[in-house]
Design a protein around this motif. Structure first.
Motif, PDB file in Angstrom:
ATOM      1  N   ARG A  57       0.812  -1.218   0.000  1.00 31.43           N
ATOM      2  CA  ARG A  57       0.000   0.000   0.000  1.00 31.43           C
ATOM      3  C   ARG A  57       0.852   1.278   0.000  1.00 31.43           C
ATOM      4  O   ARG A  57       0.347   2.356  -0.291  1.00 31.43           O
ATOM      5  N   LEU A  58       2.110   1.168   0.338  1.00 27.80           N
ATOM      6  CA  LEU A  58       2.976   2.359   0.367  1.00 27.80           C
ATOM      7  C   LEU A  58       3.200   2.879  -1.053  1.00 27.80           C
ATOM      8  O   LEU A  58       3.338   2.100  -1.994  1.00 27.80           O
ATOM      9  N   PRO A  59       3.265   4.212  -1.191  1.00 29.22           N
ATOM     10  CA  PRO A  59       3.552   4.752  -2.531  1.00 29.22           C
ATOM     11  C   PRO A  59       5.021   4.489  -2.892  1.00 29.22           C
ATOM     12  O   PRO A  59       5.880   4.342  -2.024  1.00 29.22           O
ATOM     13  N   ASP A  60       5.274   4.422  -4.191  1.00 28.39           N
ATOM     14  CA  ASP A  60       6.655   4.252  -4.642  1.00 28.39           C
ATOM     15  C   ASP A  60       7.449   5.491  -4.266  1.00 28.39           C
ATOM     16  O   ASP A  60       6.941   6.615  -4.345  1.00 28.39           O
ATOM     17  N   PRO A  61       8.687   5.312  -3.842  1.00 30.35           N
ATOM     18  CA  PRO A  61       9.494   6.484  -3.474  1.00 30.35           C
ATOM     19  C   PRO A  61       9.778   7.325  -4.709  1.00 30.35           C
ATOM     20  O   PRO A  61       9.947   6.794  -5.814  1.00 30.35           O
ATOM     21  N   PRO A  62       9.830   8.638  -4.519  1.00 31.69           N
ATOM     22  CA  PRO A  62      10.122   9.495  -5.677  1.00 31.69           C
ATOM     23  C   PRO A  62      11.568   9.304  -6.128  1.00 31.69           C
ATOM     24  O   PRO A  62      12.474   9.169  -5.314  1.00 31.69           O
ATOM     25  N   VAL A  63      11.752   9.271  -7.420  1.00 32.45           N
ATOM     26  CA  VAL A  63      13.085   9.112  -8.002  1.00 32.45           C
ATOM     27  C   VAL A  63      13.437  10.435  -8.663  1.00 32.45           C
ATOM     28  O   VAL A  63      12.621  11.026  -9.370  1.00 32.45           O
ATOM     29  N   SER A  64      14.645  10.910  -8.413  1.00 30.68           N
ATOM     30  CA  SER A  64      15.039  12.190  -9.000  1.00 30.68           C
ATOM     31  C   SER A  64      15.080  12.078 -10.525  1.00 30.68           C
ATOM     32  O   SER A  64      15.267  11.005 -11.086  1.00 30.68           O
ATOM     33  N   SER A  65      14.937  13.226 -11.164  1.00 29.93           N
ATOM     34  CA  SER A  65      14.883  13.237 -12.629  1.00 29.93           C
ATOM     35  C   SER A  65      16.213  12.811 -13.250  1.00 29.93           C
ATOM     36  O   SER A  65      16.245  12.298 -14.364  1.00 29.93           O
ATOM     37  N   ASN A  66      17.288  13.009 -12.541  1.00 26.40           N
ATOM     38  CA  ASN A  66      18.600  12.647 -13.091  1.00 26.40           C
ATOM     39  C   ASN A  66      19.145  11.365 -12.447  1.00 26.40           C
ATOM     40  O   ASN A  66      20.353  11.160 -12.384  1.00 26.40           O
TER      41      ASN A  66
END
Length: 173
Positions: A57-66
């Protein structure tokens, strides 16, 4: 393979598989057989199921654009470091990461300091003994009559001869 023929390693493998994806029908049947034979493992399995559901249920961690560029840079750095010849400092750092060389160097340094202190003490004692020996020899050579006349010699004040005074005047000009 029957469910009750499964061993602990296979059960552990099913638990780890459940972390990555839901178990298929065959795996669930093997697990039910294992839990029927090992009822004490039932609470652990229920904890695993609850934890897996909570993590899903946890959201995927944000990944930086680079992110991809950063990963590629890290790979390039690692490859460059692997290709670069190791310097003396690299070898020294690698050697001192372990405890044994650090302890050995500390003991060697302590030994050198201890030896230096001991040599300094010996030299000081030798110098003192030499001085005392010289003093004893001088006292033994002296005539006791000369020591009796020492008071008279000390009472005489030094007076410069007239020639000495003339030389001092010439030199001071």
């Amino acid at each position: 393979m029957k469910g009750n023929d499964m061993n602990d390693a296979e059960y552990r493998e099913l638990v780890e598989t459940s972390w990555r994806r839901p178990l298929n029908e065959e795996e669930q049947a093997r697990l039910r057989g294992w839990l029927a034979v090992n009822p004490q493992a039932q609470p652990d399995w229920e904890d695993e199921v609850i934890l897996n559901q909570a993590l899903a249920r946890l959201p995927d961690p944000p990944v930086s654009s680079n992110f991809a560029a950063l990963v590629m840079q890290a790979i390039d750095r690692d490859e460059t470091a692997a290709l670069r010849p190791r310097t003396f400092m690299d070898r020294l750092r690698e050697m001192f990461r372990r405890r044994a060389p650090r302890v050995a160097w500390a003991l060697a340094l302590a030994m050198v300091v201890w030896i230096g202190v001991r040599q300094h003490q010996r030299a000081s004692r030798h110098e003192l003994a030499t001085g005392l020996a010289t003093l004893v020899n001088v006292a033994a050579v002296q005539d006791p009559k000369a020591l009796q006349d020492m008071e008279a010699i000390q009472q005489l004040s030094y007076r410069a001869a007239p020639e000495d005074e003339e030389i001092f005047k010439v030199l001071s000009q």
